[in-house]
Design an enzyme around this catalytic site. Structure first.
Site, PDB file in Angstrom:
ATOM      1  N   HIS A  43       0.854  -1.192   0.000  1.00  0.00           N
ATOM      2  CA  HIS A  43       0.000   0.000   0.000  1.00  0.00           C
ATOM      3  C   HIS A  43       0.884   1.233   0.000  1.00  0.00           C
ATOM      4  CE1 HIS A  43      -3.166   2.811   1.160  1.00  0.00           C
ATOM      5  NE2 HIS A  43      -4.006   1.876   0.758  1.00  0.00           N
ATOM      6  N   ASP A  78      -7.866  -5.138  -0.209  1.00  0.00           N
ATOM      7  CA  ASP A  78      -8.376  -6.020  -1.256  1.00  0.00           C
ATOM      8  C   ASP A  78      -8.137  -7.499  -0.976  1.00  0.00           C
ATOM      9  OD1 ASP A  78      -9.435  -4.044  -2.910  1.00  0.00           O
ATOM     10  OD2 ASP A  78      -7.446  -3.546  -3.658  1.00  0.00           O
TER      11      ASP A  78
HETATM   12  N1  ACO Z   1       4.122  -7.731  -4.438  1.00  0.00           N
HETATM   13  C1  ACO Z   1       5.478  -7.749  -4.614  1.00  0.00           C
HETATM   14  N2  ACO Z   1       6.260  -6.647  -4.585  1.00  0.00           N
HETATM   15  C2  ACO Z   1       5.638  -5.479  -4.380  1.00  0.00           C
HETATM   16  C3  ACO Z   1       4.252  -5.367  -4.203  1.00  0.00           C
HETATM   17  C4  ACO Z   1       3.482  -6.557  -4.242  1.00  0.00           C
HETATM   18  N3  ACO Z   1       2.157  -6.537  -4.076  1.00  0.00           N
HETATM   19  N4  ACO Z   1       3.912  -4.075  -4.011  1.00  0.00           N
HETATM   20  C5  ACO Z   1       5.046  -3.371  -4.070  1.00  0.00           C
HETATM   21  N5  ACO Z   1       6.104  -4.227  -4.289  1.00  0.00           N
HETATM   22  C6  ACO Z   1       7.519  -3.849  -4.351  1.00  0.00           C
HETATM   23  C7  ACO Z   1       7.862  -3.143  -5.645  1.00  0.00           C
HETATM   24  O1  ACO Z   1       8.268  -4.067  -6.631  1.00  0.00           O
HETATM   25  C8  ACO Z   1       8.974  -2.229  -5.201  1.00  0.00           C
HETATM   26  O2  ACO Z   1      10.151  -2.994  -5.049  1.00  0.00           O
HETATM   27  P1  ACO Z   1      11.601  -2.311  -5.345  1.00  0.00           P
HETATM   28  O3  ACO Z   1      11.766  -1.282  -4.257  1.00  0.00           O
HETATM   29  O4  ACO Z   1      12.558  -3.452  -5.259  1.00  0.00           O
HETATM   30  O5  ACO Z   1      11.497  -1.708  -6.709  1.00  0.00           O
HETATM   31  C9  ACO Z   1       8.557  -1.809  -3.789  1.00  0.00           C
HETATM   32  O6  ACO Z   1       7.731  -2.891  -3.310  1.00  0.00           O
HETATM   33  C10 ACO Z   1       7.729  -0.544  -3.752  1.00  0.00           C
HETATM   34  O7  ACO Z   1       6.693  -0.638  -4.714  1.00  0.00           O
HETATM   35  P2  ACO Z   1       6.023   0.596  -5.438  1.00  0.00           P
HETATM   36  O8  ACO Z   1       5.216   0.096  -6.586  1.00  0.00           O
HETATM   37  O9  ACO Z   1       7.032   1.672  -5.688  1.00  0.00           O
HETATM   38  O10 ACO Z   1       5.084   1.119  -4.261  1.00  0.00           O
HETATM   39  P3  ACO Z   1       3.864   2.067  -4.433  1.00  0.00           P
HETATM   40  O11 ACO Z   1       3.643   2.740  -3.153  1.00  0.00           O
HETATM   41  O12 ACO Z   1       4.013   2.914  -5.660  1.00  0.00           O
HETATM   42  O13 ACO Z   1       2.688   1.025  -4.767  1.00  0.00           O
HETATM   43  C11 ACO Z   1       0.871  -0.391  -4.686  1.00  0.00           C
HETATM   44  C12 ACO Z   1       1.652   0.692  -3.951  1.00  0.00           C
HETATM   45  C13 ACO Z   1       0.505   0.065  -6.092  1.00  0.00           C
HETATM   46  C14 ACO Z   1      -0.444  -0.646  -3.934  1.00  0.00           C
HETATM   47  C15 ACO Z   1       1.713  -1.691  -4.750  1.00  0.00           C
HETATM   48  O14 ACO Z   1       2.019  -2.138  -3.444  1.00  0.00           O
HETATM   49  C16 ACO Z   1       1.048  -2.789  -5.547  1.00  0.00           C
HETATM   50  O15 ACO Z   1       1.179  -2.826  -6.772  1.00  0.00           O
HETATM   51  N6  ACO Z   1       0.299  -3.731  -4.862  1.00  0.00           N
HETATM   52  C17 ACO Z   1      -0.420  -4.750  -5.580  1.00  0.00           C
HETATM   53  C18 ACO Z   1      -1.700  -4.175  -6.156  1.00  0.00           C
HETATM   54  C19 ACO Z   1      -2.715  -3.894  -5.064  1.00  0.00           C
HETATM   55  O16 ACO Z   1      -2.988  -4.716  -4.205  1.00  0.00           O
HETATM   56  N7  ACO Z   1      -3.320  -2.699  -5.157  1.00  0.00           N
HETATM   57  C20 ACO Z   1      -4.393  -2.291  -4.245  1.00  0.00           C
HETATM   58  C21 ACO Z   1      -3.961  -1.186  -3.333  1.00  0.00           C
HETATM   59  S1  ACO Z   1      -5.237  -0.776  -2.164  1.00  0.00           S
HETATM   60  C22 ACO Z   1      -6.355   0.052  -3.128  1.00  0.00           C
HETATM   61  O17 ACO Z   1      -6.028   0.726  -4.062  1.00  0.00           O
HETATM   62  C23 ACO Z   1      -7.769  -0.076  -2.767  1.00  0.00           C
END
Ligand code: ACO
Length: 388
Positions: A268, A324
């Site tokens: 998140h 989610d």
């Molecule tokens: N699984 C594996 N790795 C992940 C995940 C995940 N679910 N989420 C983030 N990471 C990793 C990224 O690869 C990144 O790694 P790095 O530092 O080695 O490059 C690091 O964690 C940070 O990720 P970002 O995408 O930069 O984080 P951001 O804050 O932009 O993204 C997000 C948040 C989009 C929710 C992300 O965690 C994600 O894609 N989760 C999966 C999708 C999801 O569940 N979305 C629902 C969110 S809640 C909502 O909107 C209602």
């Protein structure tokens, strides 16, 4: 540096606007480090224990809990709006077979503006009426669309049922099970509002231009559709279905990590601990699966979360279950089709979106940030016949 060389910008500190404050708001408060979410100052856990969705919608819109009379009036208005204009039902019948459900919701919200007598009226009273109408209409649209695409007739709403129960009734045409209605109501309550998430921000950007409520909500629905935001709930369920059996959780996780795929429903932007909505959702899904005797998907989710939380990669990045993760098996246990999970999210978040549009318009300044330009400068124009 020649004028066609790339400019050398300062490194962007605001990728994805992370950590930036872009508005004052009194609608909800999120403490991502402590895992706290409050609606108008009320802790989400307190509301989940004692309140219900329509009361929470009233709270978000008005800033205070309703009196019995205020709640009754608001419910009567929203229920009357579950009856859709016949032109909307006709439009739903005319959609292409296989229309993507969130695209249907987006189009429907936009079309509803044409049949709303106050669509271009931006007074506070008109806003209140429109917000309440949209709350009713969105669930009516989803239920009617789902019936029509199955080849069934839409079911008329009942004036004696609360919002969640009415939706289940309109979806199936059968008296809703009280436990299922309660579980859906809690889901709607828990997802109703979440500060400046991407779709709410979209709604506020549109509203800040002076555009109308239906346009702002159309923007929000389009934004919620993305898999990194609202559609993560569908993708989370698809991943549980892909895992298939409890014994496959470990091997699946190893494969997914090796492929660099994300685990949907985890991570998140704001929460660096477990999402405070995950526990009440998990409790509800547990009650549902106990009642139906179908624990399978819930147990797969729990095992996947436990395995991920053991993994240093997830711990180092503070990646925990988000809202989610347990919403997916909850909605599945209610018999809601997976490809409409994000639409059910829309039924809930309409309460928060409309509250934010009102707040934006009440104290408006156009939202217009800057970009950190990383392109070329002063590039000479080349006539088309001289281009390669
Ligand atoms: N699984 C594996 N790795 C992940 C995940 C995940 N679910 N989420 C983030 N990471 C990793 C990224 O690869 C990144 O790694 P790095 O530092 O080695 O490059 C690091 O964690 C940070 O990720 P970002 O995408 O930069 O984080 P951001 O804050 O932009 O993204 C997000 C948040 C989009 C929710 C992300 O965690 C994600 O894609 N989760 C999966 C999708 C999801 O569940 N979305 C629902 C969110 S809640 C909502 O909107 C209602």
């Amino acid at each position: 540096m020649s004028n066609t060389e790339a400019a050398k910008p300062a490194p962007s500190k605001g990728g994805g606007l992370a950590g930036m404050v872009v508005a004052d708001s009194s609608i909800s408060f999120v403490d991502g480090a402590a895992g706290i979410l409050e609606y108008r100052g009320y802790d989400i856990r307190e509301l989940a224990a004692h309140s219900h969705f329509e009361e929470v919608a009233y709270l978000l819109w008005n800033g205070h809990l309703p009196s019995a009379k205020e709640l009754q009036e608001m419910k009567a208005q929203a229920r009357a709006c579950l009856f859709l204009p016949p032109e909307i039902i006709a439009a739903l019948r005319n959609l292409p077979k296989g229309a993507e459900p969130m695209s249907v919701m987006r189009s429907a919200v936009s079309m509803l503006a044409h049949y709303d007598p106050e669509s271009e009226d931006s007074t506070p009273v008109a806003h209140q009426h429109k917000a309440c109408r949209l709350l009713g209409q969105i669930s009516g649209v989803l239920a009617a669309f789902e019936r029509i695409r199955k080849g069934a007739e839409p079911v008329k709403p009942r004036m004696d049922l609360d919002h969640a129960a009415n939706f289940l009734w309109m979806l199936s045409g059968e008296a809703p099970d009280p436990l299922a209605a309660k579980a859906l109501d809690q889901y709607l309550l828990l997802l109703a509002e979440h500060e400046l998430n991407a779709s709410t921000f979209s709604a506020r950007v549109t509203a800040s231009t002076g555009s109308d409520l239906h346009s702002a909500i159309t923007s929000a629905v389009g934004t919620l559709k993305g898999p990194l935001h609202g559609a993560a709930v569908q993708e989370a369920m698809e991943q549980f279905l892909e895992i298939g059996t409890i014994d496959n959780v470990g091997p699946w996780f190893t494969q997914v990590r090796a492929a660099g795929r994300r685990v949907m429903g985890m991570g998140h932007r704001v929460y660096k601990v477990r999402d405070p909505r995950a526990a009440p959702l998990m409790a509800n899904v547990e009650k549902m699966v106990e009642a139906t005797g179908e624990r399978g998907w819930f147990d797969i989710a729990r095992k996947l979360e436990a395995i991920a939380m053991q993994e240093p990669y997830f711990r180092e990045r503070n990646l925990s279950a988000n809202v989610d993760f347990y919403s997916a098996p909850l909605l599945y246990s209610l018999g809601i089709p997976v490809d409409t999970f994000t639409c059910v999210f829309t039924m809930s978040r309409i309460a928060g979106w409309t509250a934010h549009v009102y707040e934006q318009q009440a104290n408006n300044r156009l939202i217009r940030p800057l970009a950190n330009y990383v392109g070329l400068h002063q590039v000479p124009y080349v006539p088309i016949e001289q281009r390669r």
